[in-house]
Design a protein around this motif. Sequence first.
Motif, mmCIF file in Angstrom:
data_model
loop_
_atom_site.group_PDB
_atom_site.id
_atom_site.type_symbol
_atom_site.label_atom_id
_atom_site.label_comp_id
_atom_site.label_asym_id
_atom_site.label_seq_id
_atom_site.Cartn_x
_atom_site.Cartn_y
_atom_site.Cartn_z
ATOM 1 N N LYS B 223 -55.527 -41.653 16.445
ATOM 2 C CA LYS B 223 -54.463 -40.729 16.011
ATOM 3 C C LYS B 223 -54.887 -39.982 14.741
ATOM 4 O O LYS B 223 -54.707 -38.772 14.629
ATOM 5 N N THR B 227 -55.404 -36.044 14.554
ATOM 6 C CA THR B 227 -54.497 -35.329 13.647
ATOM 7 C C THR B 227 -55.275 -34.401 12.716
ATOM 8 O O THR B 227 -54.868 -33.254 12.475
ATOM 9 N N TRP B 380 -53.182 -38.139 22.130
ATOM 10 C CA TRP B 380 -53.143 -39.134 21.055
ATOM 11 C C TRP B 380 -52.110 -38.812 19.994
ATOM 12 O O TRP B 380 -51.755 -39.681 19.196
ATOM 13 N N ILE B 381 -51.703 -37.558 19.924
ATOM 14 C CA ILE B 381 -50.711 -37.188 18.905
ATOM 15 C C ILE B 381 -49.641 -36.311 19.542
ATOM 16 O O ILE B 381 -49.838 -35.753 20.606
#
Lengths: 381, 381
Positions: B223, B227, B380-381
């Motif tokens: 993450k 990000t 993932w985000i």
Amino acid sequence: MLLNTPPAPTLTPKLIPHSSLPNLSFPPSTFLPKSKPTRTPFLLRAMIEKETPEAHRPDTFLRDYDASSSSSLSVRNRFEKMIRDVQDSVCAAIEAADGGAKFKEDVWSRPGGGGGISRVLQDGSVWEKAGVNVSVVYGVMPPEAYRAATSANGNVKPGPVPFFAAGVSSVLHPKNPFAPTLHFNYRYFETDAPKDAPGAPRQWWFGGGTDLTPAYIFEEDVKHFHTVQKRACDKFDPSFYPRFKKWCDDYFYIKHRNERRGLGGIFFDDLNDYDQEMLLGFSTECANSVVSAYLPIIEKRKDTPFTDQHKAWQQLRRGRYVEFNLVYDRGTTFGLKTGGRIESILVSLPLTARWEYDHAPEEGSEEWKLLDACINPKEWI
Amino acid sequence: MLLNTPPAPTLTPKLIPHSSLPNLSFPPSTFLPKSKPTRTPFLLRAMIEKETPEAHRPDTFLRDYDASSSSSLSVRNRFEKMIRDVQDSVCAAIEAADGGAKFKEDVWSRPGGGGGISRVLQDGSVWEKAGVNVSVVYGVMPPEAYRAATSANGNVKPGPVPFFAAGVSSVLHPKNPFAPTLHFNYRYFETDAPKDAPGAPRQWWFGGGTDLTPAYIFEEDVKHFHTVQKRACDKFDPSFYPRFKKWCDDYFYIKHRNERRGLGGIFFDDLNDYDQEMLLGFSTECANSVVSAYLPIIEKRKDTPFTDQHKAWQQLRRGRYVEFNLVYDRGTTFGLKTGGRIESILVSLPLTARWEYDHAPEEGSEEWKLLDACINPKEWI
């Protein structure tokens, strides 16, 4: 538990189907205009059915009409019998020399005929990884490939051409850095007449070879190995050994390193300009020579004491083996591109390998001598 | 002494010249008709001069007229400065985190301009192998490639087209199996007008990306990594992260395994349909985000205790890394085929790797979860 929140799997990894062409290693060039060997071969993916795991070895992987008693003397029949006998005898010799480890066997077939037997011995006492595979494949090639391969008249427009291919393929990686890796592969390829051009010629080819890849040179070992290859060749044609020895040096060439993978042996491909019976006999003789060419070397070297430095050099050479197989080997690259059975194809890779930046052995060292012989192929006998 | 009779070397291994194209990784597709991405690219071998080792880093690898003060604000100038700054800052961060090991540097140049700096840290306390390379290349492409790349009128017959390419490329393989491998690469490509068609358009492209390849998933790490990539993208265009995240998943695909090399990040190529200054800024932002995206993860994981089983799984995943790079990666395969500087190209390979026959992790295990995420890319985000 490493994950804070486990991901939700959307597909079980084991459910991904292995797609299919086995470690066939028949020459992609058979499908291609001879003048454009670097073009990507046509995709066979859609033209060969998926394999099915089998609990038992069948007597034959041939289709019924090929296996019938009236066909029992066909080259297809005899070649399949030969490669399966060779698989049995090589595996038996390896197990005996390893002294404990046993081959794991995977049998598979295809609904319409064809199949294979993969045998792998991993982490034995002598061998790190040893794979011996046979496969029999029925497929269909596009008419353009057939025309190119047969030099047929470009104005004739036959339909898709059925083909048959069978082969035995093996890579044996020992643990001891003084014991060499061996590779051999013998294969036979046939086309039927195109379905809508029954008068068109059928074609056949033989290919194969046996080659030795040590990390250190023991000249007596390399001489012995090449002598056995020459003896097998000389029984059929005195021109074979020099011609196929050079072909081997040329084929196992890691172009981006300007060095060969190892110390060669013999290699031939697309061979059909001799009597078919003679070439069947020659392939059989070569395949049957593997045990006597290789096992005596293993017996001599398998228990030689070695250091971490010897092992690291072996691992670097294993890295070169990986480079050759993944970048250049026609059987491997063709198998990967066409959806072959991945585990059978990549069983040729070593258990472990190593890449060091800008490694160069000290001039005059044993490692340097091996590298020199890979850069400048020698006449060993 | 292993040899009975030492072979007579006919050529010193170290005398074999390394031929030349550095780890450039500009897209071969720039040279090819977009509709035929699988054709072998033309051979650049004869069109780029051999490199010469240099004792010192020059201020610039640009040719004089490119480096002159009147050109100091050109994209070529600023891109070279950016990639050299990034090389310095990433290497400094790696050395600091490794706490002892130092990068070894190789500088090289070409007589007519262009050159590169390869830096490799091997067998450190944190990293097994870390390579960070920059290169600047002047070359010439055939007119057919230029026409294809620019969609120029097929009836125009320009001569050979000079090109300029520069890039930074890096692969960082840590020792600890819980610490992930990182790869990043940012590159810029320009053609001059063809020599005999001065009115023809000049072209330019940007390409690159940053991606993460762990052997085990720590969701908070992945993450964090994604990000940082998204934050860099969002500063320029909100469509960039979703588009380049998917491009990354699609690009780092090991087709014969039906799995990705790792857990992705961002990737883009042949990008020229935005403002040139914006894309220079975007590439700079991405490259400058590498340290903050990666180093915090390393700090957290570099000393995590692990077992032999964890290490063996990492080594198997390293094997997949080798498979991707040697079989699919366009920069690597292009470099190998065109005679690039081999040691710079293959520094991307791990120090060690492993291949086990038919390995499958137990369903639900941590290894299985990683494999699942490589087969089924996640958001993932």
